[in-house]
Design an enzyme around this catalytic site. Structure first.
Site, PDB file in Angstrom:
ATOM      1  N   LYS A  43     -10.455  -0.768  10.347  1.00  0.00           N
ATOM      2  CA  LYS A  43     -10.606  -1.989   9.541  1.00  0.00           C
ATOM      3  C   LYS A  43     -10.896  -3.194  10.437  1.00  0.00           C
ATOM      4  O   LYS A  43     -11.232  -4.268   9.961  1.00  0.00           O
ATOM      5  CB  LYS A  43      -9.334  -2.236   8.724  1.00  0.00           C
ATOM      6  N   HIS A  49       0.875  -1.183   0.000  1.00  0.00           N
ATOM      7  CA  HIS A  49       0.000   0.000   0.000  1.00  0.00           C
ATOM      8  C   HIS A  49       0.912   1.233   0.000  1.00  0.00           C
ATOM      9  O   HIS A  49       2.015   1.196   0.547  1.00  0.00           O
ATOM     10  CB  HIS A  49      -0.831  -0.048   1.292  1.00  0.00           C
ATOM     11  N   ASP A 100       3.027  -4.700   8.077  1.00  0.00           N
ATOM     12  CA  ASP A 100       1.813  -3.915   7.929  1.00  0.00           C
ATOM     13  C   ASP A 100       0.629  -4.878   8.058  1.00  0.00           C
ATOM     14  O   ASP A 100       0.339  -5.652   7.148  1.00  0.00           O
ATOM     15  CB  ASP A 100       1.835  -3.226   6.551  1.00  0.00           C
ATOM     16  N   CYS A 118      -4.669   2.412  -3.698  1.00  0.00           N
ATOM     17  CA  CYS A 118      -3.388   2.879  -3.110  1.00  0.00           C
ATOM     18  C   CYS A 118      -2.262   1.872  -3.322  1.00  0.00           C
ATOM     19  O   CYS A 118      -1.400   1.710  -2.446  1.00  0.00           O
ATOM     20  CB  CYS A 118      -3.542   3.211  -1.623  1.00  0.00           C
ATOM     21  N   GLN A 175      -4.567  -5.152   6.782  1.00  0.00           N
ATOM     22  CA  GLN A 175      -5.577  -6.027   6.190  1.00  0.00           C
ATOM     23  C   GLN A 175      -5.630  -7.393   6.875  1.00  0.00           C
ATOM     24  O   GLN A 175      -6.493  -8.208   6.551  1.00  0.00           O
ATOM     25  CB  GLN A 175      -5.284  -6.233   4.694  1.00  0.00           C
TER      26      GLN A 175
HETATM   27  N1  PMP Z   1      -1.700  -0.668   4.569  1.00  0.00           N
HETATM   28  C1  PMP Z   1      -2.652  -1.434   4.017  1.00  0.00           C
HETATM   29  C2  PMP Z   1      -2.304  -2.828   3.589  1.00  0.00           C
HETATM   30  C3  PMP Z   1      -3.946  -0.950   3.868  1.00  0.00           C
HETATM   31  O1  PMP Z   1      -4.896  -1.699   3.327  1.00  0.00           O
HETATM   32  C4  PMP Z   1      -4.247   0.373   4.311  1.00  0.00           C
HETATM   33  C5  PMP Z   1      -5.626   0.960   4.155  1.00  0.00           C
HETATM   34  N2  PMP Z   1      -6.231   0.696   2.919  1.00  0.00           N
HETATM   35  C6  PMP Z   1      -3.220   1.128   4.881  1.00  0.00           C
HETATM   36  C7  PMP Z   1      -1.965   0.576   4.996  1.00  0.00           C
HETATM   37  C8  PMP Z   1      -3.461   2.508   5.388  1.00  0.00           C
HETATM   38  O2  PMP Z   1      -4.363   2.467   6.452  1.00  0.00           O
HETATM   39  P1  PMP Z   1      -4.960   3.796   7.099  1.00  0.00           P
HETATM   40  O3  PMP Z   1      -5.515   4.593   5.942  1.00  0.00           O
HETATM   41  O4  PMP Z   1      -6.011   3.319   8.021  1.00  0.00           O
HETATM   42  O5  PMP Z   1      -3.834   4.493   7.754  1.00  0.00           O
END
Ligand code: PMP
Length: 420
Positions: free
Chosen positions: A240, A136, A214, A378, A217
């Site tokens: 999430k 991401h 990270d 993203c 997910q």
């Molecule tokens: N890493 C991953 C794998 C994600 O899916 C996301 C959110 N789509 C993020 C980071 C960023 O998360 P947040 O916007 O809640 O900071």
């Protein structure tokens, strides 16, 4: 066959009554464009159970006050609740102590915090950081910026057509210059579950690099065990994991926190301040500048209690059944290309209808009450690998049903007909 599996899973655990569970999520009974909402955008954010909503309402109705520095009853009560929430998170991910849990705004801020503090402590010109091609943007950009600032080198573990990491490349990328390796536990675009334990073993055997996972997910689908993983950092967002928006977690091994300089500074981070200098607090408070998202912290703990009461074993069985059913139904439609075919995959199906832009499909699906995500999610480098502008992504949570998948497939067929 799939329905049997699901029924079997439901019978095994009487806690898992899907209709009862759905009643816990008030938003799931609303309509969109005159149709029942079918919420398949859980990868972007998950819906909240009533117990989490109640915690937030109760906070503002009965508990609102600031934490840590008050002697009055409300402040003392909510300080205890907030620190209890930290403990709930610690126990949930099996950190050694509550002091290893730092509350942040979310995954993105957690990664930025590590990039800043770790970068200042341990990264110099010529050093190397490794990430992957499936990250991401939140786990790419902070490292790119750090490398630019420090004149360090950013390397990438590539992916293959199936959407898996090419792990044969990892040993070749590691060297004595590698300072940190950061990778996602589960891909937000493809659903690939990375073999994080195996990756950590390789990294530890060939380098002294720190490891950040990270978990944004992963946490809605599994219970991470950070001591068993033996990672240095594990990050995730509350929203999430069925908790509030605006709160997240950085797990960091205590030894790092003791060595890190501050991230943001100001109230809450200090032991003493004179006009000349500041002595910073020990432990997580040093990294939690200003009034935190108090209700977010206690709301996240309520969300964790909620999912644990259901149990991740049954959640996983149900989600597996949903995925298998959806993939079968989707594959039976002409001109569909699904991205990511790893055997180790969960709760996400990214696809395109050949010749139709993902935004057009997503917009039409919304007319039928189906919420999916269209775009690059993203993960632009991942889309560049597949040479596509983006995908349509259906992402599932334990409250989704087979009937919802049927509605989604029906609506998709109608949308394709209209767009062809
Ligand atoms: N890493 C991953 C794998 C994600 O899916 C996301 C959110 N789509 C993020 C980071 C960023 O998360 P947040 O916007 O809640 O900071």
């Amino acid at each position: 066959m799939v329905a049997e599996t699901l029924e079997g899973a439901m019978k095994q655990n009487t806690m898992f009554d899907i209709h009862k569970i759905r009643k816990d999520f008030p938003i799931l009974s609303r309509t969109v464009n005159g149709k029942p909402l079918v919420y398949l955008d859980n990868g972007a954010t998950a819906q909240k159970p009533q117990s989490v909503i109640d915690v937030l309402t109760h906070y503002y109705t009965h508990q609102n006050s600031n934490i840590h520095r008050g002697v009055h009853t409300l402040s003392r009560e909510i300080t205890i609740a907030y620190e209890e929430a930290r403990k709930t998170i610690q126990l949930h991910i099996n950190a050694k102590q509550p002091g290893e849990i730092i509350f942040t705004k979310g995954t993105t801020e957690s990664i930025n915090l590590v990039a800043h503090c770790f970068g200042n402590l341990a990264v110099s010109e010529g050093d190397e950081i490794i990430i992957t091609q499936m990250e991401h943007h939140s786990n790419i950009v902070p490292w790119q910026q750090l490398c630019k600032e420090k004149k360090a080198i950013l390397k990438y573990i590539p992916i293959n057509e199936a959407g898996e990491l090419v792990l044969d490349e990892l040993p070749k990328l590691l060297s004595s210059k590698t300072k940190l390796v950061a990778f996602t536990h589960i891909s937000n675009t493809l659903g690939t579950i990375n073999p994080v334990k195996e990756m950590i073993a390789t990294i530890r055997s060939l380098s002294k690099a720190a490891i950040l996972i990270d978990g944004a997910q992963a946490v809605p689908h599994l219970k991470p065990n950070v001591q068993d993983l033996a990672c240095d950092f594990y990050v995730f967002s509350g929203h999430k994991l069925f908790g509030p928006t605006g709160v997240g977690v950085l797990y960091a091994k205590e030894e790092w926190l003791a060595k890190f300089g501050p991230y943001q500074t100001g109230g809450g981070t200090i032991k003493t301040v004179t006009l000349e200098k500041t002595e910073f607090a020990d432990g997580p408070l040093k990294f939690e500048a200003g009034t935190p998202h108090i209700e977010g912290g206690i709301g996240l703990a309520a969300a964790i209690d909620y999912v644990n009461a259901i149990g991740f074993d049954v959640i996983q069985k149900h989600e597996e059944a949903l995925m298998t059913y959806a993939a079968e139904k989707l594959s039976a439609i002409d001109n569909i290309r699904i991205y990511g075919s790893s055997k180790h995959k969960t709760s996400v199906i990214a696809f395109n209808v050949i010749g139709i832009h993902p935004f057009d499909v997503g917009t039409l699906l919304d007319k039928y009450g189906i919420a999916v995500r269209s775009g690059h999610h993203c993960t632009q480098p991942l889309c560049q690998f597949y040479n596509i502008p983006g995908t349509i992504r259906a992402s599932f949570a334990f409250y989704n049903t087979m009937e919802e998948i049927d509605l989604f497939i029906e609506a998709l067929k109608k949308s394709i007909k209209l767009l062809s």
